[in-house]
Design an enzyme around this catalytic site. Sequence first.
Site, PDB file in Angstrom:
ATOM      1  CG  ASN A   6     -14.291  -6.260  -0.167  1.00  0.00           C
ATOM      2  OD1 ASN A   6     -13.762  -5.255  -0.637  1.00  0.00           O
ATOM      3  ND2 ASN A   6     -15.475  -6.707  -0.563  1.00  0.00           N
ATOM      4  CE  LYS A   8     -17.924  -5.114   1.523  1.00  0.00           C
ATOM      5  NZ  LYS A   8     -19.236  -5.474   2.019  1.00  0.00           N
ATOM      6  CG  HIS A  88     -18.629  -8.112  -3.466  1.00  0.00           C
ATOM      7  ND1 HIS A  88     -19.710  -7.373  -3.070  1.00  0.00           N
ATOM      8  CD2 HIS A  88     -18.057  -8.600  -2.335  1.00  0.00           C
ATOM      9  CE1 HIS A  88     -19.780  -7.415  -1.741  1.00  0.00           C
ATOM     10  NE2 HIS A  88     -18.786  -8.157  -1.278  1.00  0.00           N
ATOM     11  CD  GLU A  90     -20.965  -4.464  -0.996  1.00  0.00           C
ATOM     12  OE1 GLU A  90     -19.812  -4.094  -1.285  1.00  0.00           O
ATOM     13  OE2 GLU A  90     -21.296  -4.796   0.159  1.00  0.00           O
ATOM     14  CD  GLU A 157     -18.661 -12.082   0.401  1.00  0.00           C
ATOM     15  OE1 GLU A 157     -18.097 -11.748   1.448  1.00  0.00           O
ATOM     16  OE2 GLU A 157     -18.787 -11.328  -0.574  1.00  0.00           O
ATOM     17  N   GLY A 163     -22.725  -7.037   5.752  1.00  0.00           N
ATOM     18  CA  GLY A 163     -22.836  -5.716   6.360  1.00  0.00           C
ATOM     19  C   GLY A 163     -24.037  -5.547   7.279  1.00  0.00           C
ATOM     20  CB  SER A 193     -22.144 -10.447   9.533  1.00  0.00           C
ATOM     21  OG  SER A 193     -22.915  -9.417   8.938  1.00  0.00           O
TER      22      SER A 193
HETATM   23  P1  PGA Z   1     -19.179  -7.788   5.780  1.00  0.00           P
HETATM   24  O1  PGA Z   1     -18.878  -7.834   4.198  1.00  0.00           O
HETATM   25  O2  PGA Z   1     -18.089  -8.543   6.451  1.00  0.00           O
HETATM   26  O3  PGA Z   1     -19.208  -6.335   6.126  1.00  0.00           O
HETATM   27  O4  PGA Z   1     -20.524  -8.435   5.973  1.00  0.00           O
HETATM   28  C1  PGA Z   1     -18.400  -8.999   3.585  1.00  0.00           C
HETATM   29  C2  PGA Z   1     -18.190  -8.788   2.112  1.00  0.00           C
HETATM   30  O5  PGA Z   1     -19.013  -8.118   1.448  1.00  0.00           O
HETATM   31  O6  PGA Z   1     -17.195  -9.272   1.534  1.00  0.00           O
END
Ligand code: PGA
Length: 229
Positions: A6, A8, A88, A90, A157, A163, A193
């Site tokens: 992803n 983003k 997601h 976010e 997640e 992140g 992560s």
């Molecule tokens: P990350 O994000 O690997 O940076 O923790 C994962 C995600 O949001 O899909």
Amino acid sequence: MIYAANFKTNHTRQSTKTYLETLAQKLADKRTEDRVFIFPPATALDSYSGNFTVGAQNAYPTQNGAFTGEIGLEQLEEFGIKTILIGHSERREYLKEDQETVVTKYTYFMAHGFEIIYCIGEPLEVREAGEKAVADYLLSQFEGIDLSYEKLIVAYEPIWAIGTGRSATVEEIASTHAMLRSNMDRPLLYGGSVKPANIKEITAINGVDGVLVGSASLDVESFSEMIFA
Ligand code: PGA
């Protein structure tokens, strides 16, 4: 295993093209049972060829129309895109998508035969409140979602692991995946992560069918290192 990247709000059209050309070469001899998905930003959607599937990070549940700033089915069909991320954290948090909005998108893209990676995850205060609170929270994110859809992949997640560099522990992933499994029967990814340093221990967990990777997927060397770990 399923490996999903992803991007983003990272990468440009040009850098995505370079990334995917490199990835296509690396994946020429990947294990056939593995599947690789890439979710670039909307501006980089295109028809790419390689041993991977390109999907949209988001789209509006419409064929086309007056929805300023959004893309719909028509813009995805131009490139043969039939895969989408929905739910997601976010988007739930920053773009204020509530469960009703998420369900509307899910139902629409399911009706159009999309493969859907549906994301769920709890915030830190819920995790700290214990396993029962986590289960209640995650199961509430299944409300209105047709879990019997044959093109559904679920991604667990935990928000506090996204992140942050701090992945959930093996025990947390194993117990949460076991709980989710008892409520549905579709492939189940872990995200938060995931990186080359922990990919092996995460994919070895019983009940983990793959990973959804953000930060550590941005570099094609790092992402392919995980695929071939
Ligand atoms: P990350 O994000 O690997 O940076 O923790 C994962 C995600 O949001 O899909």
